[in-house]
Design a protein around this motif. Sequence first.
Motif, short mmCIF file in Angstrom:
data_model
loop_
_atom_site.label_atom_id
_atom_site.label_comp_id
_atom_site.label_asym_id
_atom_site.label_seq_id
_atom_site.Cartn_x
_atom_site.Cartn_y
_atom_site.Cartn_z
N MET A 58 8.15 20.61 -36.83
CA MET A 58 7.95 20.75 -35.39
C MET A 58 8.78 19.70 -34.67
O MET A 58 8.93 18.59 -35.15
CB MET A 58 6.47 20.55 -35.03
CG MET A 58 5.55 21.59 -35.61
SD MET A 58 3.83 21.29 -35.19
CE MET A 58 3.86 21.49 -33.43
N SER A 59 9.27 20.07 -33.52
CA SER A 59 9.98 19.12 -32.68
C SER A 59 9.02 18.69 -31.58
O SER A 59 8.54 19.51 -30.81
CB SER A 59 11.22 19.77 -32.08
OG SER A 59 11.84 18.89 -31.19
N VAL A 60 8.71 17.41 -31.53
CA VAL A 60 7.76 16.91 -30.55
C VAL A 60 8.45 15.93 -29.63
O VAL A 60 9.08 14.98 -30.09
CB VAL A 60 6.56 16.23 -31.26
CG1 VAL A 60 5.60 15.66 -30.24
CG2 VAL A 60 5.86 17.20 -32.18
N ASN A 61 8.34 16.16 -28.33
CA ASN A 61 8.87 15.24 -27.35
C ASN A 61 7.70 14.49 -26.75
O ASN A 61 6.92 15.04 -25.98
CB ASN A 61 9.65 16.01 -26.27
CG ASN A 61 10.25 15.07 -25.24
OD1 ASN A 61 10.04 13.87 -25.29
ND2 ASN A 61 10.99 15.64 -24.31
N LEU A 62 7.56 13.23 -27.09
CA LEU A 62 6.46 12.42 -26.60
C LEU A 62 6.75 11.80 -25.23
O LEU A 62 5.91 11.14 -24.65
CB LEU A 62 6.11 11.33 -27.60
CG LEU A 62 5.66 11.82 -28.98
CD1 LEU A 62 5.41 10.64 -29.90
CD2 LEU A 62 4.41 12.66 -28.86
N GLY A 63 7.96 11.99 -24.73
CA GLY A 63 8.31 11.45 -23.44
C GLY A 63 8.45 9.94 -23.42
O GLY A 63 8.31 9.31 -22.39
N LEU A 64 8.68 9.35 -24.59
CA LEU A 64 8.84 7.90 -24.67
C LEU A 64 10.31 7.55 -24.54
O LEU A 64 11.17 8.16 -25.13
CB LEU A 64 8.30 7.37 -26.00
CG LEU A 64 6.84 7.71 -26.29
CD1 LEU A 64 6.47 7.27 -27.69
CD2 LEU A 64 5.94 7.04 -25.27
#
Length: 65
Positions: A58-64
Amino acid sequence: MGLSTLTHTPNPMAFLVEICRRPANERPYILFPVGYAAEGTEVPDLARKPLEEALIPMSVNLGLS
């Protein structure tokens, strides 16, 4: 023999909120009892899937930043 486990999903499970002293906004969904099997118990010898077979990338963008 080592530790054994099984999944248990009693219905209803709301009693666990009180027993485990959890806030009302938390809801249990499954129990994983863990312990040593009784003497003479037959426990199936299950093989684990290799990680590559069980993993769902999965590609997760945590916005960090």
